[in-house]
Design an enzyme around this catalytic site. Sequence first.
Site, PDB file in Angstrom:
ATOM      1  N   LYS B  81       0.842  -1.205   0.000  1.00 28.73           N
ATOM      2  CA  LYS B  81       0.000   0.000   0.000  1.00 28.73           C
ATOM      3  C   LYS B  81       0.875   1.252   0.000  1.00 28.73           C
ATOM      4  CE  LYS B  81      -3.942   1.856   2.671  1.00 28.73           C
ATOM      5  NZ  LYS B  81      -4.819   1.668   3.841  1.00 28.73           N
ATOM      6  N   SER B 156      -9.780   1.983   3.060  1.00 25.13           N
ATOM      7  CA  SER B 156      -8.866   2.724   2.210  1.00 25.13           C
ATOM      8  C   SER B 156      -7.902   1.829   1.432  1.00 25.13           C
ATOM      9  CB  SER B 156      -8.069   3.718   3.049  1.00 25.13           C
ATOM     10  OG  SER B 156      -7.217   3.037   3.952  1.00 25.13           O
ATOM     11  N   SER B 180     -10.098  -0.456   7.214  1.00 23.03           N
ATOM     12  CA  SER B 180      -9.499  -0.222   5.889  1.00 23.03           C
ATOM     13  C   SER B 180      -8.872  -1.448   5.238  1.00 23.03           C
ATOM     14  CB  SER B 180      -8.449   0.881   5.972  1.00 23.03           C
ATOM     15  OG  SER B 180      -9.066   2.138   5.954  1.00 23.03           O
TER      16      SER B 180
END
Lengths: 96, 485
Positions: B81, B156, B180
């Site tokens: 990420k 997210s 997330s």
Amino acid sequence: MAKGLDIDHLAKLARLNLTADEKVLYSNQLTQVLTYFETLAKADLPANSDVALVVTEKALRSDEPGVSLGSDAVTKIAPASYDGQISVPRVVDDES
Amino acid sequence: MAEEIYQLSATEISSRLAAGKLTSRAVVEALISRYHQLNKKIGAFTSLDEKDVLAQADASDARRKAGKVLSPLDGIPVAIKENIAVKGQPLTCSSKMLANLISPYDAHVVEALKSAGAIIYGRLNMDEFAMGSSTENSAIQKTFNPWDLTRIPGGSSGGSAASLASGLVPLALGSDTGGSIRQPASHCGIVGMKPTYGLVSRFGLVAFASSLDQIGPMARTVADCELLLNVLASPDARDMTCFDSTQRNQLPVASEKSLRIGVPKGVLGKGVGAEVAAATQAAIDFYKSKGATIIEVDLPSSDLAVPTYYVVATAEASSNLARYDGVRYGHRSANAKTPIEMMTNSRSEGFGPEVKRRILLGTFVLSAGYADAYYVRALRARSKIRAEHLAALEKVDMILSPTVPTPAFKVGEKVSDPLQLYLEDIFTIPANLAGLPALSVPCGKSGHLPVGFHLVGAPLSESKLFAAAQLFESAHSFANQQPTL
């Protein structure tokens, strides 16, 4: 608007410039969210918080210098640097 | 028909590498080709350094040839990420604020992956600074749900979930502050875990809300997710909230009794989609059929979780994001003559709308005259929520619920209504507030869209959660699922 919500004051505290449209938008949205938060005001809660139960912090380490990135690596990612140091707009006036 | 390389689980790739039936180079070449075919359509990856990943694959193959394999993950690609530091790679957090930042160091988890021989494979899109539940807040690009390209992948860690579901990579790292990892895992039909707070070091994870943030593993199977977690979880003195070796050894003792699963009172009621409720009920029935005891648990403060979370998280975010002042790194406004102008203009130009909204909210709940009414009360509510969860987990091994009340929504559907978007996290938030491990496991479909169920356990009970998830996965056909693209 939620009681006490002064968008100009908040923007100043948060160091953000907001346009007139943004002020209206954020005031309305924050009011809506803060209204939803009112369940917290009405809730029967313990007298104290014990968040340490969640966040287990270990003892502090001894105060000795450790390995750091070094000025080359640090100035390389800085927006502006001069002679191995980070440069910023003038902080002190000439006339003072 | 023989399985394509992109369809293989990490565990399968690992055993084929060990048996000499596959090389890491072949895996990486197949995934690069898949990337060229699909990434523009899905928008999962923000960058991929092909030369670098091929060099890592060759190095792994050379180690294997020399009999120096480092771990079961040696030669297996793991995508990262955008908010986790990899030395020499972009660390944008999908924000204009950090558009040009190249990380000068590795996160602890990246060091651990490199030591295990894993291939650090490309960067994944996310909501800006991990603030959002749809990946629509990225300043770089949109990411789409591989099961339906008109819908959001969740967030997210939307890039992480979408990359796995579309077969672009077998393993990925996400971060989870209020759901997330688990919410996008549910929306994309994959497995995602938020570990116990303190199990995985946050060193090198760009801070959003430090008392809630955890890095965690995401994969297409339960076994892969556990394999990845075992590499990520190790002590690290650079994160003072990371458990040391002694604390890690205080694992819950395996119970001799049969599995006891708690289901919160009324959890499949108001606000939960009919097909989500049915899929979750089917998971409960499955465990019952396997001899588990199903016990209704009472978590009376559940209604407080979302407001408590948004007070605590935004308060911490407003403080953490104060560091973006245009001085040391990140965007600096070209239109500033004084230091105050530099800070204010840089922040105003660099942050997107959701980040500004949360900074303003966090600033308000911490401001003089309001901190007692909001922040201090939220901390007290947080204590109560944790106490209720721990009490329930005395009686049961884990708590089961849906991961998200409804399946993935249409792109743009909730952009103008932040409160509706915040309610996506209603089932995932308590685990962050209470510091507990939690896992989302695929359990069915709502129409053509994946649905997951959610397990929350006592501190450090990750292996129990994985075992229960494995039991379910083995008896169903949701493992390693990918849509036709």
